[in-house]
Motif scaffolding. Structure first.
Motif, PDB file in Angstrom:
ATOM      1  N   GLY A 276     -14.792 -74.020 -10.047  1.00 29.31           N
ATOM      2  CA  GLY A 276     -15.599 -73.082  -8.654  1.00 29.31           C
ATOM      3  C   GLY A 276     -15.554 -71.734  -9.329  1.00 29.31           C
ATOM      4  O   GLY A 276     -15.493 -70.851  -8.505  1.00 29.31           O
ATOM      5  N   GLU A 277     -15.849 -71.016 -10.344  1.00 32.68           N
ATOM      6  CA  GLU A 277     -16.357 -69.866 -10.737  1.00 32.68           C
ATOM      7  C   GLU A 277     -17.954 -69.594 -10.269  1.00 32.68           C
ATOM      8  O   GLU A 277     -18.277 -69.822 -11.010  1.00 32.68           O
ATOM      9  CB  GLU A 277     -15.709 -69.864 -12.191  1.00 32.68           C
ATOM     10  N   GLU A 278     -17.604 -68.279 -10.242  1.00 30.88           N
ATOM     11  CA  GLU A 278     -18.998 -67.695  -9.647  1.00 30.88           C
ATOM     12  C   GLU A 278     -19.798 -67.143  -9.735  1.00 30.88           C
ATOM     13  O   GLU A 278     -21.100 -66.014 -10.003  1.00 30.88           O
ATOM     14  CB  GLU A 278     -18.803 -67.145  -7.926  1.00 30.88           C
ATOM     15  N   CYS A 279     -19.678 -66.963 -11.420  1.00 28.07           N
ATOM     16  CA  CYS A 279     -20.303 -65.748 -12.447  1.00 28.07           C
ATOM     17  C   CYS A 279     -21.039 -66.187 -13.567  1.00 28.07           C
ATOM     18  O   CYS A 279     -20.169 -65.804 -14.170  1.00 28.07           O
ATOM     19  CB  CYS A 279     -19.161 -64.557 -12.417  1.00 28.07           C
ATOM     20  N   PRO A 280     -21.782 -66.611 -13.380  1.00 28.28           N
ATOM     21  CA  PRO A 280     -22.475 -67.291 -14.804  1.00 28.28           C
ATOM     22  C   PRO A 280     -22.948 -66.703 -15.265  1.00 28.28           C
ATOM     23  O   PRO A 280     -23.356 -65.209 -15.393  1.00 28.28           O
ATOM     24  CB  PRO A 280     -23.772 -68.154 -14.149  1.00 28.28           C
ATOM     25  N   ALA A 281     -22.621 -67.122 -16.659  1.00 28.26           N
ATOM     26  CA  ALA A 281     -23.316 -65.941 -17.629  1.00 28.26           C
ATOM     27  C   ALA A 281     -24.702 -66.015 -17.904  1.00 28.26           C
ATOM     28  O   ALA A 281     -25.369 -66.840 -17.922  1.00 28.26           O
ATOM     29  CB  ALA A 281     -22.569 -67.346 -19.262  1.00 28.26           C
ATOM     30  N   THR A 282     -25.097 -65.118 -18.361  1.00 28.26           N
ATOM     31  CA  THR A 282     -26.591 -65.200 -18.389  1.00 28.26           C
ATOM     32  C   THR A 282     -27.165 -64.813 -20.293  1.00 28.26           C
ATOM     33  O   THR A 282     -28.351 -64.917 -20.332  1.00 28.26           O
ATOM     34  CB  THR A 282     -27.120 -63.854 -18.285  1.00 28.26           C
ATOM     35  N   GLY A 283     -26.437 -64.220 -20.941  1.00 27.36           N
ATOM     36  CA  GLY A 283     -26.317 -64.679 -22.319  1.00 27.36           C
ATOM     37  C   GLY A 283     -24.973 -65.791 -23.130  1.00 27.36           C
ATOM     38  O   GLY A 283     -24.220 -65.382 -22.849  1.00 27.36           O
ATOM     39  N   ILE A 284     -25.745 -66.081 -24.499  1.00 25.39           N
ATOM     40  CA  ILE A 284     -24.191 -66.973 -24.609  1.00 25.39           C
ATOM     41  C   ILE A 284     -23.625 -65.860 -25.489  1.00 25.39           C
ATOM     42  O   ILE A 284     -21.916 -65.575 -25.573  1.00 25.39           O
ATOM     43  CB  ILE A 284     -25.157 -67.721 -26.605  1.00 25.39           C
ATOM     44  N   GLN A 285     -23.768 -64.285 -25.295  1.00 28.99           N
ATOM     45  CA  GLN A 285     -22.591 -63.132 -25.395  1.00 28.99           C
ATOM     46  C   GLN A 285     -22.044 -63.210 -24.922  1.00 28.99           C
ATOM     47  O   GLN A 285     -20.610 -62.260 -24.777  1.00 28.99           O
ATOM     48  CB  GLN A 285     -23.584 -61.904 -25.489  1.00 28.99           C
ATOM     49  N   ASN A 286     -22.087 -63.805 -23.477  1.00 28.22           N
ATOM     50  CA  ASN A 286     -21.032 -63.652 -21.983  1.00 28.22           C
ATOM     51  C   ASN A 286     -19.714 -64.974 -22.524  1.00 28.22           C
ATOM     52  O   ASN A 286     -18.947 -64.865 -21.573  1.00 28.22           O
ATOM     53  CB  ASN A 286     -21.705 -63.879 -21.066  1.00 28.22           C
TER      54      ASN A 286
END
Ligand code: SF4
Length: 295
Positions: A276-286
């Motif tokens: 239910g989290e809404e902040c997707p990672a844009t790269g592996i560094q996230n």
């Protein structure tokens, strides 16, 4: 829910190099074939096909073409066929794999029969064996050894084996062979990945291991993690359902040497979405990294 990624997850040096060499050749506008799929990752192989890299299943099929040898290497016989049929060869055999070929030749030249520890059906091991003489044998991990009569022997390992398997084989040979030479050819990338995966598994309620279902090093990683906590081996986030994570608060992620970063990120985002989290990672560094001192 806490999601953490093991260090050293994703492409190793040898795979990265093979992909770069293949892409450089494709970008020159040449028709480039890889002998066998370039890496053991069906989704990424599909992307490479879309970029123009073709796949041949046998050396005999290739005449006067540009051919890339993948990081596992090929057998001496296949190499000779490629040369005989006028192909231009881009050799992306990982230097750590080439080293095993040299060590096998050297051991034979010094009069040592060679035992290769590895999966006899794996292309890397088939390639390794071809560089040995007729006394060269392959022993699978934990395989019962036939009675050994040799006075001298040399043991060389497939690069992706578990160190425990090599230790077990050497321990069983030591009391029987006076002159035993051992080359630990398990590559550093494999060892680091396995230690990092195991350390994270010890601190997780479930491990999600990402990589091709036919990838030898990913399967090994999944087996290793399963010794410490429930473990699933998946290729993409589509295989994940909310039921998998019921009562699981600490999620560990790790990936094989042939798993692209984008797949790791996709799986991470799928788990976040399930949670239910809404902040997707844009790269592996996230993705939060599990930092264990011993890795
Ligand atoms: S796992 Fe190790 S030996 Fe195999 S391609 Fe990667 S760096 Fe090379």
């Amino acid at each position: 829910m806490q999601i953490r990624l093991a260090r050293y997850s994703g492409f190793c040096f040898g795979v990265r190099r093979a992909i770069q060499l293949a892409m450089d050749a494709v970008q020159k506008g040449e028709e480039v074939y890889s002998l066998g799929e370039l890496i053991h990752n069906p989704q990424f192989v599909q992307e490479l096909r879309a970029k123009g890299l073709r796949v041949a299943s046998a050396a005999q099929e290739l005449h006067n073409s540009v051919v890339i040898i993948r990081s596992h290497g090929i057998s001496k016989e296949e190499y000779n066929v490629l040369v005989k049929q006028g192909n231009t060869i881009i050799d992306a055999t990982c230097p750590y794999v080439s080293k095993t070929h040299d060590l096998i030749k050297q051991a034979n030249a010094e009069g040592y029969p060679v035992i290769i520890l590895g999966d006899p059906c794996h292309p890397e091991v088939i390639g390794m064996k071809s560089y040995g003489n007729s006394d060269t044998v392959v022993v699978s991990p934990n395989e019962e050894l036939a009675p050994v009569m040799a006075k001298r022997l040399c043991v060389i390992s497939q690069t992706t084996q578990k160190i425990e398997h090599l230790i077990n084989l050497v321990s069983s040979l030591l009391p029987k062979v006076m002159d035993l030479k051992v080359h630990n050819t398990i590559c550093l990338a494999t060892g680091q990945r396995q230690i990092a995966g195991a350390e994270l598994a010890k601190e997780s309620d479930i491990m999600v291991v990402i990589g091709g279902k036919h990838s030898s090093n990913t399967k090994m990683l999944a087996r290793l993690c399963s010794e410490y906590c429930p473990t699933i081996h998946i290729e993409t986030g589509a295989e994940l359902t909310p039921e998998i994570f019921v009562d699981k608060a600490r999620i560990g992620l790790c990936a094989g040497a042939s798993t692209p970063e984008a797949q790791i990120v996709e799986v991470y985002n799928k788990i976040m979405k399930i949670n239910g989290e809404e902040c997707p990672a844009t790269g592996i560094q996230n993705i939060p990294l599990f930092k264990e001192e011993s890795c």
